[in-house]
Design a protein around this motif. Structure first.
Motif, short mmCIF file in Angstrom:
data_model
loop_
_atom_site.label_atom_id
_atom_site.label_comp_id
_atom_site.label_asym_id
_atom_site.label_seq_id
_atom_site.Cartn_x
_atom_site.Cartn_y
_atom_site.Cartn_z
N MET A 1 0.00 -3.07 3.63
CA MET A 1 -1.13 -3.41 4.40
C MET A 1 -2.11 -4.11 3.24
SD MET A 1 -1.49 -1.97 7.50
CE MET A 1 -0.45 -1.92 8.39
N ALA A 2 -1.80 -3.91 1.67
CA ALA A 2 -2.42 -4.45 0.72
C ALA A 2 -1.51 -5.64 0.37
CB ALA A 2 -2.16 -3.47 -0.50
N HIS A 3 -0.46 -5.36 0.89
CA HIS A 3 0.50 -7.08 0.91
C HIS A 3 0.48 -7.54 1.92
CE1 HIS A 3 3.94 -9.10 0.47
NE2 HIS A 3 4.90 -8.79 1.79
N VAL A 4 0.09 -7.03 3.32
CA VAL A 4 -0.02 -8.32 4.76
C VAL A 4 -1.12 -8.41 4.60
CG1 VAL A 4 -0.85 -7.72 7.10
CG2 VAL A 4 1.20 -6.51 5.75
N ASP B 1 -2.98 -9.45 0.96
CA ASP B 1 -2.48 -10.74 0.73
C ASP B 1 -1.77 -11.80 1.15
OD1 ASP B 1 -2.92 -8.87 -1.75
OD2 ASP B 1 -1.58 -8.52 -2.15
N LEU B 2 -1.52 -11.68 2.33
CA LEU B 2 0.01 -12.54 3.00
C LEU B 2 -1.90 -14.00 3.91
CD1 LEU B 2 3.02 -10.93 3.79
CD2 LEU B 2 2.42 -13.09 1.77
N TRP B 3 -2.13 -12.75 4.16
CA TRP B 3 -3.40 -13.30 5.39
C TRP B 3 -4.38 -14.14 3.94
CZ3 TRP B 3 -4.52 -9.11 8.80
CH2 TRP B 3 -4.08 -8.60 10.20
N ARG B 4 -4.61 -13.71 3.28
CA ARG B 4 -4.88 -14.33 2.37
C ARG B 4 -4.67 -15.29 2.05
NH1 ARG B 4 -6.81 -9.96 0.21
NH2 ARG B 4 -5.30 -9.83 -1.40
N ALA B 5 -3.76 -15.23 1.67
CA ALA B 5 -2.85 -16.46 0.89
C ALA B 5 -2.56 -17.66 2.23
CB ALA B 5 -1.73 -16.89 0.42
N LYS B 6 -2.28 -17.50 3.58
CA LYS B 6 -2.25 -18.43 5.15
C LYS B 6 -3.62 -18.27 4.96
CE LYS B 6 -0.49 -19.57 7.96
NZ LYS B 6 0.26 -20.69 7.96
N PHE B 7 -4.53 -17.74 5.08
CA PHE B 7 -6.16 -18.33 6.03
C PHE B 7 -6.99 -18.05 5.54
CE2 PHE B 7 -2.76 -15.59 8.85
CZ PHE B 7 -2.94 -16.93 10.24
N GLY C 1 7.87 1.39 2.61
CA GLY C 1 7.11 1.73 1.34
C GLY C 1 5.80 2.64 1.91
N PRO C 2 4.73 3.40 0.94
CA PRO C 2 3.54 3.64 1.07
C PRO C 2 2.82 2.93 1.96
CG PRO C 2 4.29 3.79 -1.11
CD PRO C 2 5.25 3.02 -0.60
#
Length: 96
Positions: free
Chosen positions: A35-38, A40-46, A29-30
């Motif tokens: 990058m925004a999805h990644v 979000d994942l980094w925010r949730a994990k770290f 995808g775009p």
């Protein structure tokens, strides 16, 4: 601005990055959305406050770390060019 009959070595790296970014877009995808999805994942994990452009910068740093072991690895240079384009385009989108 026309395309050179025989592109320079620098232009060939940029063309390869363009092909890579376009190819990944078909799969994932775009780029700005991915990058925004990644981020979000980094925010949730770290628990880090990050944006998509931060992810592009981090990926450039990752590739620079690889280049510290093999400065002639062309794919890393191509990837850095691609992440720079994604980050630059993403900052335009983030500021809107």
């Amino acid at each position: 601005m026309g395309v050179l009959k025989e592109p320079s070595a620098e232009a060939k790296v940029l063309f390869a990055a363009l092909e890579s970014v376009d190819g990944r877009q078909k799969s994932y995808g775009p780029p700005a959305d991915f990058m925004a999805h990644v981020a979000d994942l980094w925010r949730a994990k770290f628990g880090w406050e990050v944006m998509g452009s931060d992810v592009a910068q981090a990926m450039i740093l990752f590739k620079l770390a690889r280049l510290s072991h093999d400065g002639d690895h062309r794919d890393s240079w191509v990837d850095i060019s691609g992440y720079a384009a994604i980050g630059g385009a993403g900052t335009e989108k983030e500021s809107e």
